[in-house]
Design an enzyme around this catalytic site. Sequence first.
Site, PDB file in Angstrom:
ATOM      1  N   HIS A  73      -3.838   4.155  -2.441  1.00 33.87           N
ATOM      2  CA  HIS A  73      -4.454   3.031  -2.066  1.00 33.87           C
ATOM      3  C   HIS A  73      -5.243   4.346  -0.563  1.00 33.87           C
ATOM      4  O   HIS A  73      -6.453   4.206   0.172  1.00 33.87           O
ATOM      5  CB  HIS A  73      -4.107   2.420  -1.153  1.00 33.87           C
ATOM      6  CG  HIS A  73      -3.055   1.270  -1.475  1.00 33.87           C
ATOM      7  ND1 HIS A  73      -2.206   0.735  -2.307  1.00 33.87           N
ATOM      8  CD2 HIS A  73      -3.505   0.345  -3.103  1.00 33.87           C
ATOM      9  CE1 HIS A  73      -1.844  -0.211  -2.977  1.00 33.87           C
ATOM     10  NE2 HIS A  73      -3.076   0.056  -4.061  1.00 33.87           N
ATOM     11  N   VAL A 126      -2.562   9.670  -6.833  1.00 35.90           N
ATOM     12  CA  VAL A 126      -1.868  10.644  -6.059  1.00 35.90           C
ATOM     13  C   VAL A 126      -0.375  10.185  -6.838  1.00 35.90           C
ATOM     14  O   VAL A 126       0.085   9.413  -7.285  1.00 35.90           O
ATOM     15  CB  VAL A 126      -1.992   9.996  -4.077  1.00 35.90           C
ATOM     16  CG1 VAL A 126      -1.070  10.602  -3.717  1.00 35.90           C
ATOM     17  CG2 VAL A 126      -3.397   9.959  -3.836  1.00 35.90           C
ATOM     18  N   GLN A 137      -9.430  -0.080 -15.899  1.00 41.83           N
ATOM     19  CA  GLN A 137      -9.799  -1.101 -14.606  1.00 41.83           C
ATOM     20  C   GLN A 137     -11.466  -0.155 -14.676  1.00 41.83           C
ATOM     21  O   GLN A 137     -12.498  -0.565 -14.243  1.00 41.83           O
ATOM     22  CB  GLN A 137      -8.723  -0.832 -13.352  1.00 41.83           C
ATOM     23  CG  GLN A 137      -9.154  -1.895 -12.688  1.00 41.83           C
ATOM     24  CD  GLN A 137      -8.156  -2.489 -11.622  1.00 41.83           C
ATOM     25  OE1 GLN A 137      -7.846  -3.012 -11.486  1.00 41.83           O
ATOM     26  NE2 GLN A 137      -8.184  -1.493 -10.809  1.00 41.83           N
ATOM     27  N   LYS A 144      -5.331   6.238 -11.366  1.00 39.04           N
ATOM     28  CA  LYS A 144      -3.955   5.748 -12.025  1.00 39.04           C
ATOM     29  C   LYS A 144      -4.516   4.556 -13.229  1.00 39.04           C
ATOM     30  O   LYS A 144      -4.272   4.250 -14.625  1.00 39.04           O
ATOM     31  CB  LYS A 144      -3.432   5.110 -11.603  1.00 39.04           C
ATOM     32  CG  LYS A 144      -2.277   4.712 -12.021  1.00 39.04           C
ATOM     33  CD  LYS A 144      -0.539   4.391 -11.350  1.00 39.04           C
ATOM     34  CE  LYS A 144      -0.750   3.495 -10.627  1.00 39.04           C
ATOM     35  NZ  LYS A 144      -0.955   2.067 -11.954  1.00 39.04           N
ATOM     36  N   GLU A 203       0.143   5.688  -0.646  1.00 40.72           N
ATOM     37  CA  GLU A 203      -0.946   6.936  -0.063  1.00 40.72           C
ATOM     38  C   GLU A 203      -2.323   7.119  -1.091  1.00 40.72           C
ATOM     39  O   GLU A 203      -2.940   7.706  -0.550  1.00 40.72           O
ATOM     40  CB  GLU A 203       0.125   8.680  -0.612  1.00 40.72           C
ATOM     41  CG  GLU A 203       0.675   9.145   0.701  1.00 40.72           C
ATOM     42  CD  GLU A 203      -0.493   9.506   2.073  1.00 40.72           C
ATOM     43  OE1 GLU A 203      -1.438  10.250   1.663  1.00 40.72           O
ATOM     44  OE2 GLU A 203      -0.202   8.207   2.957  1.00 40.72           O
ATOM     45  N   LEU A 224       0.796  -1.569  -0.055  1.00 40.44           N
ATOM     46  CA  LEU A 224      -0.001   0.095  -0.060  1.00 40.44           C
ATOM     47  C   LEU A 224       0.807   1.349  -0.486  1.00 40.44           C
ATOM     48  O   LEU A 224       1.668   0.945   0.304  1.00 40.44           O
ATOM     49  CB  LEU A 224      -1.158  -0.366   0.817  1.00 40.44           C
ATOM     50  CG  LEU A 224      -1.356  -0.984   1.173  1.00 40.44           C
ATOM     51  CD1 LEU A 224      -2.810  -0.950   2.519  1.00 40.44           C
ATOM     52  CD2 LEU A 224      -2.557  -1.493  -0.535  1.00 40.44           C
ATOM     53  N   SER A 238       2.369   3.577  -7.308  1.00 41.47           N
ATOM     54  CA  SER A 238       2.124   2.463  -7.898  1.00 41.47           C
ATOM     55  C   SER A 238       3.061   1.403  -6.827  1.00 41.47           C
ATOM     56  O   SER A 238       4.052   1.819  -6.744  1.00 41.47           O
ATOM     57  CB  SER A 238       2.694   2.108  -9.277  1.00 41.47           C
ATOM     58  OG  SER A 238       2.811   0.807  -9.862  1.00 41.47           O
TER      59      SER A 238
HETATM   60  O1  PAF Z   1      -6.333  -2.555  -8.740  1.00 44.05           O
HETATM   61  C1  PAF Z   1      -5.643  -3.619  -8.011  1.00 44.05           C
HETATM   62  O2  PAF Z   1      -4.885  -3.348  -7.208  1.00 44.05           O
HETATM   63  C2  PAF Z   1      -6.396  -5.016  -8.802  1.00 44.05           C
HETATM   64  O3  PAF Z   1      -6.442  -5.185 -10.065  1.00 44.05           O
HETATM   65  C3  PAF Z   1      -7.815  -4.887  -7.560  1.00 44.05           C
HETATM   66  C4  PAF Z   1      -9.043  -4.183  -7.692  1.00 44.05           C
HETATM   67  C5  PAF Z   1      -7.482  -5.546  -6.337  1.00 44.05           C
HETATM   68  C6  PAF Z   1      -8.626  -6.661  -8.457  1.00 44.05           C
HETATM   69  O4  PAF Z   1      -7.380  -7.712  -7.856  1.00 44.05           O
END
Ligand code: PAF
Length: 292
Positions: free
Chosen positions: A50, A189, A166, A162, A48, A46, A198
């Site tokens: 997240h 961020v 997705q 980012k 910033e 994780l 990332s």
């Molecule tokens: O973005 C991510 O970290 C992943 O694609 C997710 C959404 C947790 C699914 O595994």
Amino acid sequence: MLEVRVFSGEPRFMNTITSLEEMQKIALELHKKNKSIGFIPTMGALHEGHLQLVRESKKVNDITVASIFINPKQFGPNEDLTKYPRPIEQDKKLLDVKGTDYLFYPNVDEIYPSNFQTSIAVDKVANILEGKSRPGHFDGMATVVLKLFNIISPTNVYFGQKDFQQCIIVRQMIKDLNLQIKFHTVSTVRDPDGLALSSRNIFLNTQEREQALSLYQSLLLAKKLIDDGNKSVELIKKEMKKYLKKYKLIRLDYIEICNPENLSPVKVVSKKAVILIAAFVGKTRLIDNIII
Ligand code: PAF
């Protein structure tokens, strides 16, 4: 050691749940009590970005749940599944300090028992850009995200901009499958110099870290060209590529300029658009985007 926070007069700390059944039971109980649940799915390591999702969730939800699950189904055979960083104790601490109520942290067998057979495939928007470069990636991602949604029954879900494609895919899945979930995209961020945060940035050595910045710089160059009145997608892409050529550690995968609603390519930048870029920096594949 876990930090114990005081919240609404009660000592609180984050509960880590590894059992799928238990997580489902907790979510059901919370809904019975009319509690709203904000959910942040992650693969851990994780940063910033997240934590910003956690902050957004805490603004409006009674309960915030995060998950950490490194989903094998969204990694291709030559991708970095085994190398993917797993600093679980540090992640738990970060989530706890930010006020996450539950961490769902299942193991792979819990999510994919031996006879697991289902896959979720979103069509058009999942087969372009990242979907083209990483076949099967979005099927794996959508499958696990739908499973997590079914386990946690969130009211609101939070994803980072980012991973722009997705976001579009999960939004489409929510709409197509009539899920009663509100989707939120949270701005990327960045480090002070502009590099998008990332989990994969830790793979960059000093020289690669310096050159990785050129991705965002090329997006800013495109924005400037557009702000100055250039509308031709061809010209903008050409200038971005010319700029990136100076960076020897960058191997460009794609630059595309798309409609931000559905990712259809645009030929002329006349309205809102998103510019998406993907490139290898050394061996590390990074993505970034900017909305114009
Ligand atoms: O973005 C991510 O970290 C992943 O694609 C997710 C959404 C947790 C699914 O595994």
